[in-house]
Design an enzyme around this catalytic site. Structure first.
Site, PDB file in Angstrom:
ATOM      1  N   TYR A  91       0.553  -4.304   1.033  1.00 47.97           N
ATOM      2  CA  TYR A  91      -0.663  -4.697   1.745  1.00 47.97           C
ATOM      3  C   TYR A  91      -1.230  -6.010   1.195  1.00 47.97           C
ATOM      4  CZ  TYR A  91      -5.125  -3.900   4.181  1.00 47.97           C
ATOM      5  OH  TYR A  91      -6.218  -3.983   5.002  1.00 47.97           O
ATOM      6  N   SER A 185       4.446   0.800  -1.322  1.00 53.39           N
ATOM      7  CA  SER A 185       3.125   0.981  -0.721  1.00 53.39           C
ATOM      8  C   SER A 185       3.204   0.784   0.802  1.00 53.39           C
ATOM      9  CB  SER A 185       2.113   0.045  -1.380  1.00 53.39           C
ATOM     10  OG  SER A 185       0.804   0.376  -0.995  1.00 53.39           O
ATOM     11  N   GLN A 186       2.538  -0.240   1.344  1.00 56.26           N
ATOM     12  CA  GLN A 186       2.658  -0.517   2.776  1.00 56.26           C
ATOM     13  C   GLN A 186       4.117  -0.738   3.151  1.00 56.26           C
ATOM     14  OE1 GLN A 186       0.107  -3.394   5.479  1.00 56.26           O
ATOM     15  NE2 GLN A 186       1.687  -4.582   4.448  1.00 56.26           N
ATOM     16  N   ASP A 271      -2.261   7.062  -9.677  1.00 50.65           N
ATOM     17  CA  ASP A 271      -2.426   6.103  -8.583  1.00 50.65           C
ATOM     18  C   ASP A 271      -3.771   6.346  -7.901  1.00 50.65           C
ATOM     19  OD1 ASP A 271      -2.176   4.430  -6.368  1.00 50.65           O
ATOM     20  OD2 ASP A 271      -0.096   5.006  -5.977  1.00 50.65           O
ATOM     21  N   HIS A 300      -0.803   2.392  -9.268  1.00 52.33           N
ATOM     22  CA  HIS A 300      -0.121   2.007  -8.038  1.00 52.33           C
ATOM     23  C   HIS A 300       1.093   1.113  -8.272  1.00 52.33           C
ATOM     24  CE1 HIS A 300       0.185   1.973  -3.759  1.00 52.33           C
ATOM     25  NE2 HIS A 300       0.017   0.664  -3.657  1.00 52.33           N
TER      26      HIS A 300
END
Length: 320
Positions: A91, A185-186, A271, A300
């Protein structure tokens, strides 16, 4: 500190995601439309000081045929065609600089790094606009068009992710029978969607994937990007039902229920951005052969370079 359920309960957690009845038709129609329009894939060589890697500036047709940028990095002089990794970005980032992210080409893979429409100004630059119109939204991308699944930002982004797999098979040095997808992640959310929707994918790696078990995630973390959804609903109090419906079309748990290629997941128990239980939810519902690495004392960033090293080994085994 730990941010979610105790580890023993995480190992038992399952999502109660209720999928829309037209989920499969929604994505079939979306991808059929995307594949019916747009200019051919273009790859232009880029002059760099790199001695061992050839770099190409790629443009391919994404959602609704809209042009999406990418870098293709190929180890110079390697006997092809090569196993190929399509990578999606986290992101706020974009495809970055052509001299960045050389791990995959150095390891002997052809490597396509997809740009992220409308992002690429948070920590890594991008070159692809998001030209779709959208209504009111919280700052960021997570609520752009969220009132309507057909106008939602992540419909466009995930379509781009699938079309990147479609496009890579026509590029120099690529073995179309050995294509894998990867993201953090994204980017992990995109990898799960591509594993479910792109027939050419042979393996997937999703590190701490975003957009999984979304209704639960929104109630567990105060961090963006999920915070954007909460902020939107705090103002638009009457739209919770329609927002939940939109999000159900892009939830990684639904894609995990449809993906059958070998997959590697990682999760970080500290996270604060992607709640660990939401990763476990996607992992538990994943239909294919799978493995999960648990990082107990990481946030994260998850396993960082250790995740990368494990992903290289995983793809070497999966793709040959």
């Amino acid at each position: 500190m730990f941010t979610d359920l105790p580890e023993a309960e995480l190992r038992q957690h399952r999502s109660d995601l209720c999928e829309p009845s037209d989920f499969d038709a929604f994505w079939a129609d979306t991808l059929a439309e995307a594949r019916s329009c747009g200019d051919p894939v273009a790859a232009t060589p880029v002059s760099t000081p790199l001695a061992g890697v050839d770099v190409f500036d790629v443009t391919f047709p994404g959602f609704a045929g809209q042009p999406v940028r990418a870098w293709l990095r190929v180890p110079r002089g390697a006997p092809g065609p090569l196993p190929t990794v399509v990578q999606y970005v986290g992101y706020g980032g974009g495809r970055g600089h052509p001299l960045e992210n050389l791990l995959w080409s150095a390891a002997g893979f052809a490597h396509l790094q997809m740009d992220t429409r409308g992002q690429g100004s948070g920590w890594s630059r991008g070159d692809t606009p998001d030209v779709a119109a959208a209504g009111p939204q919280a700052p960021g991308m997570a609520t752009r068009g969220v009132d309507d699944p057909r106008r939602y930002y992540y419909r466009r982004f995930l379509t781009d992710a699938v079309r990147a797999v479609d496009a890579v098979v026509d590029l120099p040095g690529v073995d179309p029978g050995r294509v894998a997808v990867l993201g953090h992640s994204q980017g992990g959310a995109a990898a799960l969607a591509a594993a479910a929707l792109a027939p050419r994918v042979r393996a997937a790696v999703a590190h701490v994937p975003f957009l999984c078990d979304i209704p639960r995630a929104v109630t567990l973390t105060d961090s963006a990007p999920y915070r954007e959804i909460r902020d939107y609903l705090a103002v638009h109090r009457d739209r919770e039902e329609q927002v939940r419906r939109t999000l159900s079309y892009v939830d990684g748990v639904a894609f995990a229920r449809r993906a059958t290629v070998p997959a590697r997941f990682s999760v970080a128990l500290m996270d604060e951005i992607v709640p660990p239980s939401t990763v476990y939810a996607a992992y538990h519902d994943y239909r294919g052969e799978k493995e999960l690495t648990v990082w107990r004392f990481n946030g994260h960033e998850a396993g960082g370079i250790d995740d990368d090293a494990a992903a290289v080994d995983f793809f070497l085994a999966a793709l040959g």
